[in-house]
Design an enzyme around this catalytic site. Structure first.
Site, PDB file in Angstrom:
ATOM      1  CG  ASP A   1     -63.940  72.722  70.406  1.00 17.40           C
ATOM      2  OD1 ASP A   1     -65.235  73.553  70.663  1.00 17.40           O
ATOM      3  OD2 ASP A   1     -63.284  72.127  71.448  1.00 17.40           O
TER       4      ASP A   1
ATOM      5  N   GLY B   1     -49.984  72.074  81.565  1.00 24.29           N
ATOM      6  CA  GLY B   1     -51.599  72.562  81.622  1.00 24.29           C
ATOM      7  C   GLY B   1     -52.468  71.900  81.737  1.00 24.29           C
TER       8      GLY B   1
ATOM      9  CE  LYS C   1     -55.047  66.284  73.787  1.00 20.58           C
ATOM     10  NZ  LYS C   1     -56.399  66.089  73.700  1.00 20.58           N
TER      11      LYS C   1
ATOM     12  N   GLY D   1     -56.727  70.574  81.358  1.00 16.26           N
ATOM     13  CA  GLY D   1     -57.759  70.608  80.481  1.00 16.26           C
ATOM     14  C   GLY D   1     -59.217  70.085  80.758  1.00 16.26           C
TER      15      GLY D   1
ATOM     16  CG  PHE E   1     -61.989  66.025  77.065  1.00 20.78           C
ATOM     17  CD1 PHE E   1     -62.677  65.804  77.332  1.00 20.78           C
ATOM     18  CD2 PHE E   1     -61.738  67.178  76.723  1.00 20.78           C
ATOM     19  CE1 PHE E   1     -64.131  65.719  77.405  1.00 20.78           C
ATOM     20  CE2 PHE E   1     -63.321  67.173  75.954  1.00 20.78           C
ATOM     21  CZ  PHE E   1     -64.223  66.733  76.640  1.00 20.78           C
ATOM     22  N   GLY E   2     -57.976  65.836  79.666  1.00 22.01           N
ATOM     23  CA  GLY E   2     -56.889  65.493  80.054  1.00 22.01           C
ATOM     24  C   GLY E   2     -55.328  66.659  80.524  1.00 22.01           C
TER      25      GLY E   2
END
Length: 326
Positions: free
Chosen positions: A143, A29, A51, A31, A33-34
């Site tokens: 978060d 997957g 990641k 996102g 930022f990476g």
């Protein structure tokens, strides 16, 4: 339950190629930022998640170093565990425990999952256990939202809190203020750019619990500005059909988290001692069918917004590439 490897103290490795130690496998997957890939440690065969985060600026690098530093000291079964970390050729390779159960809300809306108030309490208890530990380490997550709560497996009910990219260490000698997060789950003190504290996370847990019990979001508006205004007013209601099947104990739990004055919110420790979480007989095992229907709509809408945002981002990226080629 501990991860598939013992808790580890991790030190960031500089200029070491992670591919010497790990096989980077298909993408899982991506996102903001990476990108996350499946990976396998060569000498043990252990499957993990990698990641990969590219960086150009010093600021981006320092933020990743902070995230790795924070994760390296968080050893708890309710939190995703760090296995290794590399800074190589302007990319961070963060090797993490592999969690394959998907997002909590995706699990809950599965046709084979029976959503009851008791199930909601089981999830919230685990989230509060993780949060109590994070706070005991003088760290604020900052978060907390449904996307950052994953299920360990596709069939069980054990959860893991993930994504410490916004997390900060609390220093009593420094005033900590931030202006980031997701408006729908952000506490009033974040939106007001006031001082934040451990209680800032607890507001977010109140919002998550409200959504989990009802399929509705307490403060969401027509856009981010309207949502932020609703949060700052701090007004919400239990007067919806979803809440007719929800106990007074559960509503009291939410109400004691969604308090504008952070000092008056439940701490993670006090949340765990609240009757709704502490007493197993305090929750109903009646299926919350109205909630589940609304929760499905909520999740589908989130998927749609995410897809639209991805398309917009890709179009912008394409425009930048075209411009660069001119």
């Amino acid at each position: 339950m501990a991860p598939s490897f013992p808790f580890r103290e991790v030190t960031l490795k500089l200029d070491v190629d992670p591919r010497q130690k790990f096989d980077i496998l298909p993408e899982l997957g991506r996102g903001t930022f990476g990108t996350v890939f499946l990976c396998r440690e060569k000498h043990t065969g252990l499957e993990l998640a990698a990641k990969i985060v590219p960086y150009k600026k010093k600021k981006d690098r320092s933020e990743m170093v902070r995230e790795i530093d924070i994760m390296s000291c968080l050893h708890h079964p309710r939190l995703i565990q760090l296995y290794d970390a590399f800074d190589y050729e302007n990319k961070f390779y963060v090797i993490l425990e592999l969690i394959q159960g998907g997002e909590l809300f995706e699990r809950v809306i599965d046709d084979d999952f029976v959503l009851t108030e008791k199930a909601c309490a089981v999830f919230m208890r685990q989230i509060c256990e993780g949060m109590e530990y994070i706070h005991s380490r003088s760290i604020i997550h900052l978060d907390m939202k449904p996307e950052n709560i994953l299920c360990l497996t596709k069939t069980g009910n054990r959860i893991k809190i993930i994504d410490f990219g916004f997390a900060r260490r609390y220093d009593p000698d420094k005033k900590l203020q931030v202006m980031f997060g997701t408006a729908e789950f952000a506490a009033p003190e974040v939106l007001n750019f006031d001082e934040i504290y451990f209680y800032t996370d607890m507001w977010s847990l109140g919002v998550i619990c409200y959504v989990l019990l009802s399929g509705l979001s307490p403060f969401v508006g027509s856009d981010d500005m309207a949502t932020m205004n609703n949060v700052l007013q701090g007004s919400y209601s239990f007067g919806y059909s979803s809440f007719e099947a929800v106990s007074e104990n559960a509503k009291d739990f939410v109400a004691k988290l969604l308090v504008k004055d952070g000092k008056r919110r439940l701490t993670a420790k006090k949340a765990l001692a609240h009757r709704w979480l502490a007493e197993t007989t305090a929750q109903s095992t009646t299926e919350l069918s109205v909630t589940k229907t609304k929760l499905k709509r909520y999740v589908i809408k989130k998927r749609w917004i995410k897809a639209v945002n991805t398309i917009i981002a890709l179009r912008r990226m394409g425009a930048r590439i075209d411009y660069d080629l001119v």
